[in-house]
Design an enzyme around this catalytic site. Structure first.
Site, PDB file in Angstrom:
ATOM      1  N   LYS A 113      53.712 -32.905   9.122  1.00  0.00           N
ATOM      2  CA  LYS A 113      54.438 -34.065   8.595  1.00  0.00           C
ATOM      3  C   LYS A 113      54.060 -35.307   9.390  1.00  0.00           C
ATOM      4  O   LYS A 113      53.410 -35.211  10.437  1.00  0.00           O
ATOM      5  CB  LYS A 113      55.946 -33.800   8.654  1.00  0.00           C
ATOM      6  CG  LYS A 113      56.470 -33.575  10.056  1.00  0.00           C
ATOM      7  CD  LYS A 113      57.839 -32.919  10.049  1.00  0.00           C
ATOM      8  CE  LYS A 113      58.280 -32.633  11.467  1.00  0.00           C
ATOM      9  NZ  LYS A 113      59.492 -33.270  11.861  1.00  0.00           N
ATOM     10  N   TYR A 161      52.945 -61.483  30.768  1.00  0.00           N
ATOM     11  CA  TYR A 161      54.203 -62.085  30.296  1.00  0.00           C
ATOM     12  C   TYR A 161      55.361 -61.709  31.219  1.00  0.00           C
ATOM     13  O   TYR A 161      55.483 -60.548  31.623  1.00  0.00           O
ATOM     14  CB  TYR A 161      54.551 -61.572  28.899  1.00  0.00           C
ATOM     15  CG  TYR A 161      53.731 -62.160  27.786  1.00  0.00           C
ATOM     16  CD1 TYR A 161      53.733 -63.529  27.527  1.00  0.00           C
ATOM     17  CD2 TYR A 161      52.973 -61.333  26.968  1.00  0.00           C
ATOM     18  CE1 TYR A 161      52.992 -64.051  26.476  1.00  0.00           C
ATOM     19  CE2 TYR A 161      52.233 -61.851  25.914  1.00  0.00           C
ATOM     20  CZ  TYR A 161      52.245 -63.206  25.678  1.00  0.00           C
ATOM     21  OH  TYR A 161      51.517 -63.722  24.643  1.00  0.00           O
TER      22      TYR A 161
END
Ligand SMILES: Cc1ncc(COP(=O)(O)O)c(C=O)c1O
Length: 353
Positions: A34, A251
């Site tokens: 899946k 950042y």
């Protein structure tokens, strides 16, 4: 060429399926593919595993349909079953095995009788999908009255991968009891149970993550379990910066150098599916030498410490794979390999090796 790539290894999937087959000791092996084959590619996983396993497990009908359209004729189990009448009819047309997990599905079947391989899903303690044992026995009777005898009973373990061993046995005992009362085969084991609890194998096992070269356990690596790496994430060094003590990287200036050094800028970021929340210290490898992330991951780049490491622009950095265990990266990020595999975006080049 940016060189950011995911290498998928069908041979490793096959190797790992053979491990599952040995552990299954005669029980049927249904490979869970899946979620796009845990990010490896749905049809690629199916093609790689065809012949090694007895069938496939997916979550939803669309995945099963894609497999049938690709030419997969092996049995396919749909773990969430049908969502409505239209899907019930499609499941019949596609000869799928459908999980029945809720009374509303039993009612829909009673209103729309017809041949279909049904697996009754039991809630034995996970409290996610599944019928409570008394309701399951009732459902089996109702289905039998409509000439739709279920072909098996299944359940799913909540804690087979947890250090605490006490929770799996009661689930297994309850599932076994219901399967015995109905005289039906039982399927319960995921990878963790298959590896760790031989008595849970029953008639069918449903391994997923072990096929993809990752360990279900915190205390045992995939290599220790003899599982082969099937998914490797790599990217190139595109810049190298000299830094001095006190310089910060990235950042938010979350990492500060304490010594003179070099920072490597790697062409992979969360836009490629590398987790943004990977903290400084998350492992990576350059030319086989282990190092770590420093500073925040950005959309297209991340930064690594090159102190004491031989590396040049253009060199390959492994983010997980052969030198860097995906499970260690997952742990550093507070997640599991399943999520890392599934969240790779369409941007990295995919190479089948
Ligand atoms: C119903 C069911 N069976 C089996 C599996 C396979 O589990 P694992 O990947 O941990 O082996 C899953 C995966 O979540 C599942 O949902």
């Amino acid at each position: 060429m940016r060189g950011t790539r995911i290498e998928i290894r069908p041979g490793a999937l096959r190797n790992n399926a053979r491990r599952a087959r040995i552990l299954a000791d005669g029980a049927e092996v249904f490979a869970m593919i899946k979620a796009d084959g845990y990010g490896h590619g749905l049809t690629l996983a199916a093609d790689a595993l065809a012949g090694e396993v007895d069938g496939f497990g997916v979550a939803v009908l669309e995945e099963a349909r894609a497999l049938r359209e690709h030419g997969i004729s092996a049995p396919i189990l749909v773990a969430e079953g049908f969502f409505d009448r239209e899907e019930l009819e499609q499941a019949r047309a596609l000869s799928l095995e459908m999980v029945v997990h809720s009374p509303w599905q039993v009612a829909l079947l009673q209103d729309n009788p017809g041949p279909l391989r049904l697996w009754l899903k039991l809630n034995t303690g996970m409290n996610r999908l599944g019928l409570r044992p008394d309701i399951a026995l009732e459902a089996a009777e109702q289905l039998a009255a409509a000439s739709m005898n279920p072909v098996g009973v299944m359940s799913h373990f909540a804690c087979a991968d947890e250090a605490d061993e006490g929770r799996t046995d009661p689930q297994m005992a309850l599932a076994g009891e219901v399967a015995d009362r109905l005289g039906l085969p039982l399927s319960a084991a995921n990878s963790a149970a298959l590896i760790r609890y031989p008595h849970t194998r029953a008639q069918r096992v449903r391994p997923g993550i072990m096929l993809y070269g990752s360990s279900p356990f915190d205390w045992q690596s995939a290599a220790q379990l003899d599982l082969a790496v099937s998914h490797r994430f790599s990217a190139r060094l595109i810049a190298i910066n000299e830094i001095q003590p006190g310089d910060t990287v990235g950042y938010g200036a979350t990492w500060t150098a304490t010594r003179p050094g070099r920072i490597g800028v790697v062409a992979a970021g969360y836009g490629d599916g590398y987790p943004r929340h990977a903290p400084s210290g998350t492992p990576a490898a350059v030319n086989g030498q282990l190092t770590m992330l420093v500073g925040r991951v950005s959309m297209d780049m991340l930064t690594i410490d090159l102190h004491g490491i031989e590396a040049d622009i253009g060199d390959e950095v492994e983010l997980w794979g052969d030198h860097v265990d995906v499970d260690k990266v997952a742990r550093a990020c507070g997640t599991i390999s399943y999520e890392l595999f599934c969240q790779i975006t369409g941007r990295p080049e995919r190479v089948i090796v």
